[in-house]
Scaffold this motif. Structure first.
Motif, mmCIF file in Angstrom:
data_model
loop_
_atom_site.group_PDB
_atom_site.id
_atom_site.type_symbol
_atom_site.label_atom_id
_atom_site.label_comp_id
_atom_site.label_asym_id
_atom_site.label_seq_id
_atom_site.Cartn_x
_atom_site.Cartn_y
_atom_site.Cartn_z
ATOM 1 N N VAL A 9 0.858 -1.179 0.000
ATOM 2 C CA VAL A 9 0.000 0.000 0.000
ATOM 3 C C VAL A 9 0.902 1.239 0.000
ATOM 4 N N PRO A 10 1.333 1.680 -1.182
ATOM 5 C CA PRO A 10 2.214 2.848 -1.229
ATOM 6 C C PRO A 10 1.453 4.138 -0.945
ATOM 7 N N GLU A 11 2.193 5.104 -0.405
ATOM 8 C CA GLU A 11 1.637 6.445 -0.252
ATOM 9 C C GLU A 11 1.570 7.077 -1.633
ATOM 10 N N ILE A 12 0.373 7.340 -2.103
ATOM 11 C CA ILE A 12 0.152 8.073 -3.345
ATOM 12 C C ILE A 12 -0.981 9.047 -3.052
ATOM 13 N N VAL A 13 -0.628 10.321 -2.905
ATOM 14 C CA VAL A 13 -1.644 11.331 -2.612
ATOM 15 C C VAL A 13 -1.489 12.484 -3.597
ATOM 16 N N ALA A 14 -2.604 13.041 -4.023
ATOM 17 C CA ALA A 14 -2.602 14.151 -4.972
ATOM 18 C C ALA A 14 -3.141 15.400 -4.291
ATOM 19 N N LEU A 15 -2.457 16.502 -4.545
ATOM 20 C CA LEU A 15 -2.850 17.781 -3.970
ATOM 21 C C LEU A 15 -3.171 18.766 -5.086
ATOM 22 N N PRO A 16 -4.279 19.480 -4.976
ATOM 23 C CA PRO A 16 -4.561 20.507 -5.988
ATOM 24 C C PRO A 16 -3.615 21.687 -5.777
ATOM 25 N N LEU A 17 -3.257 22.359 -6.850
ATOM 26 C CA LEU A 17 -2.436 23.556 -6.752
ATOM 27 C C LEU A 17 -3.369 24.767 -6.823
ATOM 28 N N ALA A 18 -3.386 25.553 -5.767
ATOM 29 C CA ALA A 18 -4.286 26.705 -5.706
ATOM 30 C C ALA A 18 -3.867 27.799 -6.675
ATOM 31 N N ALA A 19 -2.568 27.916 -6.907
ATOM 32 C CA ALA A 19 -2.060 28.956 -7.798
ATOM 33 C C ALA A 19 -0.657 28.564 -8.228
ATOM 34 N N GLY A 20 -0.167 29.243 -9.245
ATOM 35 C CA GLY A 20 1.187 29.015 -9.726
ATOM 36 C C GLY A 20 1.488 29.949 -10.875
ATOM 37 N N LEU A 21 2.747 30.046 -11.212
ATOM 38 C CA LEU A 21 3.149 30.862 -12.351
ATOM 39 C C LEU A 21 2.435 30.329 -13.590
ATOM 40 N N PRO A 22 1.623 31.139 -14.244
ATOM 41 C CA PRO A 22 0.862 30.641 -15.397
ATOM 42 C C PRO A 22 1.723 29.959 -16.452
ATOM 43 N N ALA A 23 2.893 30.491 -16.734
ATOM 44 C CA ALA A 23 3.752 29.883 -17.747
ATOM 45 C C ALA A 23 4.203 28.491 -17.314
ATOM 46 N N TYR A 24 4.469 28.297 -16.018
ATOM 47 C CA TYR A 24 4.874 26.976 -15.523
ATOM 48 C C TYR A 24 3.715 25.995 -15.617
ATOM 49 N N LEU A 25 2.538 26.411 -15.190
ATOM 50 C CA LEU A 25 1.368 25.530 -15.238
ATOM 51 C C LEU A 25 1.037 25.145 -16.679
ATOM 52 N N THR A 26 1.187 26.078 -17.595
ATOM 53 C CA THR A 26 0.961 25.795 -19.009
ATOM 54 C C THR A 26 1.986 24.783 -19.514
ATOM 55 N N TRP A 27 3.250 24.930 -19.077
ATOM 56 C CA TRP A 27 4.303 23.986 -19.473
ATOM 57 C C TRP A 27 3.974 22.586 -18.966
ATOM 58 N N VAL A 28 3.570 22.461 -17.682
ATOM 59 C CA VAL A 28 3.223 21.151 -17.137
ATOM 60 C C VAL A 28 2.114 20.516 -17.977
ATOM 61 N N ALA A 29 1.070 21.261 -18.228
ATOM 62 C CA ALA A 29 -0.053 20.729 -18.992
ATOM 63 C C ALA A 29 0.377 20.302 -20.391
ATOM 64 N N ALA A 30 1.298 21.046 -21.002
ATOM 65 C CA ALA A 30 1.755 20.710 -22.351
ATOM 66 C C ALA A 30 2.637 19.467 -22.394
ATOM 67 N N GLU A 31 3.333 19.180 -21.302
ATOM 68 C CA GLU A 31 4.257 18.035 -21.249
ATOM 69 C C GLU A 31 3.586 16.717 -20.906
ATOM 70 N N VAL A 32 2.354 16.777 -20.406
ATOM 71 C CA VAL A 32 1.631 15.563 -19.988
ATOM 72 C C VAL A 32 0.625 15.210 -21.077
ATOM 73 N N LEU A 33 0.559 13.923 -21.407
ATOM 74 C CA LEU A 33 -0.421 13.481 -22.407
ATOM 75 C C LEU A 33 -1.821 13.908 -21.984
ATOM 76 N N SER A 34 -2.587 14.441 -22.904
ATOM 77 C CA SER A 34 -3.914 14.908 -22.547
ATOM 78 C C SER A 34 -4.887 13.772 -22.279
ATOM 79 N N SER A 35 -4.666 12.624 -22.894
ATOM 80 C CA SER A 35 -5.515 11.464 -22.614
ATOM 81 C C SER A 35 -4.634 10.212 -22.602
ATOM 82 N N PRO A 36 -3.966 10.000 -21.434
ATOM 83 C CA PRO A 36 -3.069 8.835 -21.331
ATOM 84 C C PRO A 36 -3.814 7.522 -21.439
#
Length: 107
Positions: A80-107
Motif C-alpha cells: 500500500v504505497p503512499e500516493i496522494v494528490a494535492l490541488p495547486l491553488a495557484a502558480g506561475l501561469p507559464a509553468y502551469l501551461t508547461w506542465v499541462a503541455a508536457e503531460v499526455l492529454s488522454s493517457p
C-alpha cells in the motif's frame, strides 16, 4: 487544464530515479523532483515501523492522474504505497501551461 502535485515515498534512490524517468518518459508527469532521503515513522499491520524513504514530488494534470496512479502501483514495491494528490491553488501561469503541455492529454 488543472495541474496537481502527487506525493509518493519510495524505499531508495535507485527506485526513485527509475520511477521519475518512467513517469516523465511516458508523459504521465511533466517533472518529478527526487527529494533528500527522510525517515518515516508509521504503524503497519499493528507494528511500529521506522524506515528510510525517498520522497517524490510529481507534477501532472488531474486528467492524467488515474493513469499515473495505475503506473505507480505497477512500479512500487509496497503493498500500500503512499500516493496522494494535492490541488495547486495557484502558480506561475507559464509553468502551469508547461506542465499541462508536457503531460499526455488522454493517457
Amino acid at each position: 487544464m488543472e495541474v496537481i502535485m502527487v506525493l509518493c515515498n519510495v524505499p531508495d534512490a535507485a527506485l526513485a530515479q527509475q520511477i521519475a524517468e518512467t513517469l516523465v518518459g511516458e508523459q504521465l508527469a511533466a517533472c518529478v523532483n527526487i527529494m533528500a532521503p527522510c525517515r518515516s515513522v508509521y504503524r503497519w499491520q499493528g507494528k511500529l515501523e521506522n524506515a528510510s524513504e525517498v520522497p517524490l514530488q510529481i507534477k501532472t494534470t488531474a486528467a492524467a492522474y488515474p493513469a499515473l496512479q495505475a503506473r505507480l502501483l505497477q512500479l512500487h514495491p509496497y503493498e500500500v504505497p503512499e500516493i496522494v494528490a494535492l490541488p495547486l491553488a495557484a502558480g506561475l501561469p507559464a509553468y502551469l501551461t508547461w506542465v499541462a503541455a508536457e503531460v499526455l492529454s488522454s493517457p
